[in-house]
Design a protein around this motif. Structure first.
Motif, PDB file in Angstrom:
ATOM      1  N   CYS A 162       0.913  -1.224  -0.022  1.00 30.48           N
ATOM      2  CA  CYS A 162      -0.030  -0.221  -0.116  1.00 30.48           C
ATOM      3  C   CYS A 162       0.871   1.327   0.035  1.00 30.48           C
ATOM      4  O   CYS A 162       1.606   1.534   1.105  1.00 30.48           O
ATOM      5  CB  CYS A 162      -0.922  -0.060   1.284  1.00 30.48           C
ATOM      6  N   GLU A 188      -8.465  -8.088   1.738  1.00 26.99           N
ATOM      7  CA  GLU A 188      -7.375  -8.410   0.951  1.00 26.99           C
ATOM      8  C   GLU A 188      -7.126  -9.953   0.926  1.00 26.99           C
ATOM      9  O   GLU A 188      -7.081 -10.398  -0.433  1.00 26.99           O
ATOM     10  CB  GLU A 188      -5.959  -7.804   1.450  1.00 26.99           C
ATOM     11  N   THR A 248       6.573   1.061  -3.098  1.00 26.85           N
ATOM     12  CA  THR A 248       6.057   0.347  -1.988  1.00 26.85           C
ATOM     13  C   THR A 248       7.126  -0.791  -1.485  1.00 26.85           C
ATOM     14  O   THR A 248       7.915  -1.262  -2.327  1.00 26.85           O
ATOM     15  CB  THR A 248       4.935  -0.662  -2.243  1.00 26.85           C
TER      16      THR A 248
END
Ligand code: SF4
Length: 402
Positions: free
Chosen positions: A56, A196, A273
């Motif tokens: 993220c 997720e 990320t």
């Protein structure tokens, strides 16, 4: 719009209006779910209190903080003030308080200086039906603060049809059903949770900070409290190593929750990320588009005994048409997946180019002769250039939306 409007009154000068704008404030965060595109965004907290998920990029480098009830009320007062001003303008123009397109146009003409006013006015003209509370985990605020803020919002801005927010499972699991019910009674209708994955190994690998059991507990509590629950599943998050486990465990957890909505948001890995570092070091091997489609198929066919509506409303998803209510639409959803999977390789390439380029949303689009001509032309242009890697180009096109 009716044609009953009177001619515009003399415009309030931009200067005079701008002098008043010190009273207007509306702090907003960076993101909202795709389904909240038309919602008014109100910020109760700033950024993400966890901020460690390796996939993220959204709040990295930004500190979490809680906004005070006074700050939140001040934002709501700004919205109220703008709505009152629009109402007066509407009445003066003969539209009886409605924010018609004529009223919106007149309002925007005189408030070019104020983006908050423009934003709220556009929302009001859209029917001011929905509100989304930001940022990543609003439920971390004390329950009483959330309840007070929601009540104040409902009182100051009557007529809102739906209020929703993001929340983390680990936080929701710590709330009692009674607390969640209080929030529901104060006007919180829906919670979006970033599930997720349902695999503990995947959740741990990507540092989600939540377990499969917490996902189940949190989801069941939200439903028991009478709110609508939307769970985001991230196809691809298990990588090649845990693709099967990711699909099967996610289906197991969703089967245990039975949420109202299951939303697909496929993994993309931006360079900023930590997961990108895992890709570079070889710890994580991303799925290809075709592998991701196979994973989604396995997940969908493993959903059992639930009545959720599955939605593929994220631009990152290759197949936007994998949508429907379970169980009756399962075969239709699998048929969409198989329609892609059985395409010849060159057709798959064309489909992916169209989708990642942003123009293609469905198989109908794909079969449109004009669209096909344009895609074939683009593909032949790209492939005729020496040294062009078509896979890298498709990846670049897809990543433009991150
Ligand atoms: S909890 Fe959500 S917002 Fe926070 S880091 Fe994880 S995915 Fe990002």
């Amino acid at each position: 719009m009716t044609g009953v409007g009177r001619p515009f009154p003399p415009e309030i000068s931009t200067e005079a209006f701008c002098e008043k704008r010190g009273d207007m404030q509306l702090e907003q965060g960076p993101i909202r779910p795709p389904s909240e595109a038309g919602s008014l965004l109100l910020r109760f907290t700033r950024n993400c209190p966890w901020n460690k998920c390796t996939f993220c990029p959204v709040y990295k480098g930004r500190e979490f903080s809680r906004r005070s009830l006074d700050e939140i009320r001040a934002d709501i007062d700004s919205v109220r003030g703008i709505l009152e001003d629009l109402h007066s303008l509407s009445v003066s123009l003969g539209f009886e308080g409605r924010v018609s397109s004529t009223v919106l146009h007149a309002a925007l003409k005189r408030v070019r200086c104020d983006s908050t006013y423009q934003y709220v006015a556009s929302w009001a003209a859209g029917g001011k039906r929905t509100v989304f509370i930001q940022d990543a985990n609003s439920l971390l605020l004390p329950t009483d603060t959330i309840v007070d803020a929601l009540r104040y919002l409902r009182k100051q801005v009557p007529g809102i049809r739906r209020i929703t927010t993001y929340a983390r499972s680990s936080t929701v699991a710590r709330k009692s059903v009674e607390e969640l019910r209080k929030m529901r009674d104060a006007g919180l209708d829906r919670i979006h949770i970033g599930l997720e994955s349902g695999s503990d190994r995947v959740l741990e690998f990507v540092r989600k900070g939540t377990t499969a059991d917490q996902h189940i507990q949190a989801g069941r509590k939200v439903i028991e409290a009478g709110m609508v629950l939307s769970e985001y599943y991230m196809p691809g998050l298990g990588g090649r190593e845990r693709m099967r486990e990711h699909a099967l465990e996610t289906a197991r957890v969703l089967n245990a929750i039975d949420p109202h909505f299951i939303r697909l948001r496929s993994l993309r890995i931006p360079p900023r990320t930590p997961l990108h570092q895992d890709v570079l070091s070889g710890r994580f091997v991303p799925l290809t588009d075709d592998e991701t489609v196979a994973e989604i198929r396995l997940m969908v066919e493993s959903l059992e005994g639930i009545g959720s509506t599955l939605i593929s409303d994220h631009i990152m998803n290759l197949l936007e048409e994998v949508e429907g209510k379970l169980p009756e639409s399962r075969e239709a959803m699998l048929a969409v997946i198989d329609r892609y999977r059985t395409l010849p390789p060159e057709e798959k390439l064309l489909f992916r180019l169209g989708r990642r380029g942003g123009g293609l949303r469905s198989f109908d689009d794909f079969n449109n002769p004009d669209m096909r001509r344009r895609l074939q032309f683009a593909l032949s242009e790209f492939t005729s250039q020496p040294g062009v890697d078509i896979e890298a180009l498709i990846k670049e096109l897809a990543d433009q939306y991150i």
